[in-house]
Design a protein around this motif. Structure first.
Motif, PDB file in Angstrom:
ATOM      1  N   ALA A 280      29.990  39.791  54.303  1.00  0.00           N
ATOM      2  CA  ALA A 280      28.791  40.428  53.754  1.00  0.00           C
ATOM      3  C   ALA A 280      27.776  40.783  54.826  1.00  0.00           C
ATOM      4  O   ALA A 280      26.741  41.371  54.525  1.00  0.00           O
ATOM      5  N   GLY A 281      28.056  40.384  56.068  1.00  0.00           N
ATOM      6  CA  GLY A 281      27.168  40.751  57.162  1.00  0.00           C
ATOM      7  C   GLY A 281      26.265  39.644  57.657  1.00  0.00           C
ATOM      8  O   GLY A 281      25.458  39.868  58.570  1.00  0.00           O
ATOM      9  N   LEU A 282      26.376  38.435  57.101  1.00  0.00           N
ATOM     10  CA  LEU A 282      25.544  37.334  57.571  1.00  0.00           C
ATOM     11  C   LEU A 282      26.121  36.777  58.868  1.00  0.00           C
ATOM     12  O   LEU A 282      27.336  36.749  59.071  1.00  0.00           O
TER      13      LEU A 282
ATOM     14  N   PHE B 295      27.393  31.833  46.647  1.00  0.00           N
ATOM     15  CA  PHE B 295      28.242  32.991  46.383  1.00  0.00           C
ATOM     16  C   PHE B 295      27.445  34.112  45.715  1.00  0.00           C
ATOM     17  O   PHE B 295      27.684  35.293  45.978  1.00  0.00           O
ATOM     18  N   ALA B 296      26.529  33.749  44.811  1.00  0.00           N
ATOM     19  CA  ALA B 296      25.716  34.769  44.146  1.00  0.00           C
ATOM     20  C   ALA B 296      24.857  35.522  45.152  1.00  0.00           C
ATOM     21  O   ALA B 296      24.710  36.747  45.070  1.00  0.00           O
ATOM     22  N   LEU B 297      24.305  34.802  46.114  1.00  0.00           N
ATOM     23  CA  LEU B 297      23.445  35.428  47.113  1.00  0.00           C
ATOM     24  C   LEU B 297      24.228  36.397  47.997  1.00  0.00           C
ATOM     25  O   LEU B 297      23.857  37.572  48.125  1.00  0.00           O
ATOM     26  N   VAL B 298      25.324  35.924  48.579  1.00  0.00           N
ATOM     27  CA  VAL B 298      26.068  36.792  49.495  1.00  0.00           C
ATOM     28  C   VAL B 298      26.792  37.901  48.731  1.00  0.00           C
ATOM     29  O   VAL B 298      26.968  39.014  49.260  1.00  0.00           O
ATOM     30  N   GLY B 299      27.187  37.629  47.486  1.00  0.00           N
ATOM     31  CA  GLY B 299      27.835  38.666  46.689  1.00  0.00           C
ATOM     32  C   GLY B 299      26.883  39.810  46.378  1.00  0.00           C
ATOM     33  O   GLY B 299      27.258  40.984  46.442  1.00  0.00           O
ATOM     34  N   ALA B 300      25.632  39.460  46.024  1.00  0.00           N
ATOM     35  CA  ALA B 300      24.639  40.489  45.731  1.00  0.00           C
ATOM     36  C   ALA B 300      24.290  41.286  46.986  1.00  0.00           C
ATOM     37  O   ALA B 300      24.116  42.509  46.933  1.00  0.00           O
ATOM     38  N   LEU B 301      24.201  40.603  48.119  1.00  0.00           N
ATOM     39  CA  LEU B 301      23.902  41.301  49.370  1.00  0.00           C
ATOM     40  C   LEU B 301      25.047  42.218  49.762  1.00  0.00           C
ATOM     41  O   LEU B 301      24.828  43.338  50.229  1.00  0.00           O
TER      42      LEU B 301
ATOM     43  N   LEU C 228      37.339  22.296  50.020  1.00  0.00           N
ATOM     44  CA  LEU C 228      38.163  23.253  50.737  1.00  0.00           C
ATOM     45  C   LEU C 228      37.800  24.704  50.416  1.00  0.00           C
ATOM     46  O   LEU C 228      38.070  25.603  51.209  1.00  0.00           O
ATOM     47  N   SER C 229      37.169  24.922  49.251  1.00  0.00           N
ATOM     48  CA  SER C 229      36.795  26.289  48.897  1.00  0.00           C
ATOM     49  C   SER C 229      35.602  26.782  49.705  1.00  0.00           C
ATOM     50  O   SER C 229      35.228  27.950  49.609  1.00  0.00           O
ATOM     51  N   GLY C 230      35.002  25.909  50.515  1.00  0.00           N
ATOM     52  CA  GLY C 230      33.957  26.364  51.425  1.00  0.00           C
ATOM     53  C   GLY C 230      34.473  27.381  52.421  1.00  0.00           C
ATOM     54  O   GLY C 230      33.709  28.206  52.937  1.00  0.00           O
ATOM     55  N   PHE C 231      35.777  27.344  52.688  1.00  0.00           N
ATOM     56  CA  PHE C 231      36.384  28.352  53.566  1.00  0.00           C
ATOM     57  C   PHE C 231      36.193  29.755  52.982  1.00  0.00           C
ATOM     58  O   PHE C 231      35.890  30.707  53.703  1.00  0.00           O
ATOM     59  N   ALA C 232      36.366  29.854  51.649  1.00  0.00           N
ATOM     60  CA  ALA C 232      36.181  31.146  50.989  1.00  0.00           C
ATOM     61  C   ALA C 232      34.748  31.623  51.124  1.00  0.00           C
ATOM     62  O   ALA C 232      34.493  32.821  51.332  1.00  0.00           O
ATOM     63  N   PHE C 233      33.794  30.700  51.030  1.00  0.00           N
ATOM     64  CA  PHE C 233      32.400  31.109  51.187  1.00  0.00           C
ATOM     65  C   PHE C 233      32.128  31.593  52.606  1.00  0.00           C
ATOM     66  O   PHE C 233      31.439  32.599  52.813  1.00  0.00           O
ATOM     67  N   GLY C 234      32.669  30.868  53.599  1.00  0.00           N
ATOM     68  CA  GLY C 234      32.444  31.285  54.985  1.00  0.00           C
ATOM     69  C   GLY C 234      32.972  32.673  55.254  1.00  0.00           C
ATOM     70  O   GLY C 234      32.303  33.497  55.907  1.00  0.00           O
ATOM     71  N   VAL C 235      34.155  32.967  54.745  1.00  0.00           N
ATOM     72  CA  VAL C 235      34.745  34.296  54.935  1.00  0.00           C
ATOM     73  C   VAL C 235      33.929  35.360  54.213  1.00  0.00           C
ATOM     74  O   VAL C 235      33.640  36.431  54.751  1.00  0.00           O
ATOM     75  N   THR C 236      33.562  35.076  52.950  1.00  0.00           N
ATOM     76  CA  THR C 236      32.805  36.043  52.156  1.00  0.00           C
ATOM     77  C   THR C 236      31.443  36.321  52.765  1.00  0.00           C
ATOM     78  O   THR C 236      30.984  37.468  52.812  1.00  0.00           O
ATOM     79  N   SER C 237      30.782  35.255  53.233  1.00  0.00           N
ATOM     80  CA  SER C 237      29.459  35.427  53.827  1.00  0.00           C
ATOM     81  C   SER C 237      29.526  36.257  55.101  1.00  0.00           C
ATOM     82  O   SER C 237      28.707  37.160  55.315  1.00  0.00           O
TER      83      SER C 237
END
Length: 264
Positions: A59-61, A80-86, A47-56
């Protein structure tokens, strides 16, 4: 009357060694219990994949890029490390390097799981895609090879399906949430990872290593480019080894003691 023997506890001693971290005898675990535990981990983390989708998306992806990361990379910490750094304005190559080195640990998990699961060669490449923190944790906690295979399969399948569905939902709904930074959703995956990791930190050395890694990452975060502090936090392990020193080897018996023991 023939004498009936009491049922013995299973030690999990299958061919090639016990699947779990085994030093003591453990009772055979029912398949239903393994499935229940695996579903619990798969659903909670999926379910935490939702957080990744929102964060990504924040981040502009694009939607395609976000979904491709979950489908092809499928390791939350690296994603998360990739989109967070971007999102922090980091160099794309540095961000990709940080995500790559975070994902390298899965290769070491695979070395252990390949022995425990002993899967046919034809499906090993597919199973390797599911070798992540959660599947490893569930697999290693099982007492037998059969239970390990069930735990790995159910956890991997549940998590992969849910993670990708919720990634899609998060990316599509990112616009409705507004400012994604205000929600702090980028902390969801690290929080889940720490929750899974903390019960495994049993020795003093392991706790020191984890604590020092956190301090290194937080201390270097303001002065180094995004993604680099995570890489340098790996230095915590050799530093703790140097501070604690190597364990002392037992002193071998002297010749006199050996000869004396021989006369007895």
């Amino acid at each position: 009357m023939t004498e009936q023997t009491a049922p013995r506890e299973s030690t999990g001693a299958t061919v090639g060694g016990p699947p779990g971290p085994a030093a003591e005898a453990r009772i055979e675990k029912p398949d239903s219990a393994v499935v229940r535990d695996a579903l619990g981990v798969g659903i909670a983390v999926g379910l935490s994949g939702f957080a990744f989708g929102v964060t990504s998306a924040g981040a502009g992806l694009s939607l395609l890029q976000t979904c491709a990361l979950s489908l092809l990379v499928f390791t939350g910490a690296s994603q998360f490390a990739l989109v967070g750094a971007l999102a922090a304005g980091g160099n794309p190559y540095t961000a990709a390097a940080g995500a790559f080195f975070l994902g390298v640990r899965n290769a070491f998990y695979g070395l252990r799981l390949s022995q425990l699961l002993a899967l046919p060669r034809s499906i090993r490449p597919l199973a390797a895609h599911w070798v992540i923190d959660e599947t490893t944790a569930v697999t290693l906690s099982q007492p037998t090879r059969r239970a390990a295979r069930i735990g790995f399969t159910v956890t991997g399948l549940t998590l992969y399906v849910l993670w990708n569905l919720t990634t899609l939902a998060g990316a599509l709904g990112a616009g409705a949430l507004g400012d994604t930074d205000a929600w702090g959703l980028d902390a969801a995956s690290p929080a889940v990872f720490l929750a899974l990791l903390s019960p495994m930190l049993r020795s003093t050395g392991e706790r020191l290593t984890a604590g020092l890694a956190v301090l290194l990452a937080l201390g270097l975060l303001p002065v180094l480019p995004a993604g680099v502090p995570v890489l340098l936090s790996a230095l915590a392990a050799p530093l703790v080894l140097c501070l604690m020193g190597r364990p002392k080897r037992p002193t071998p018996p002297t010749d006199g003691a050996q000869s004396d023991g021989g006369r007895r």
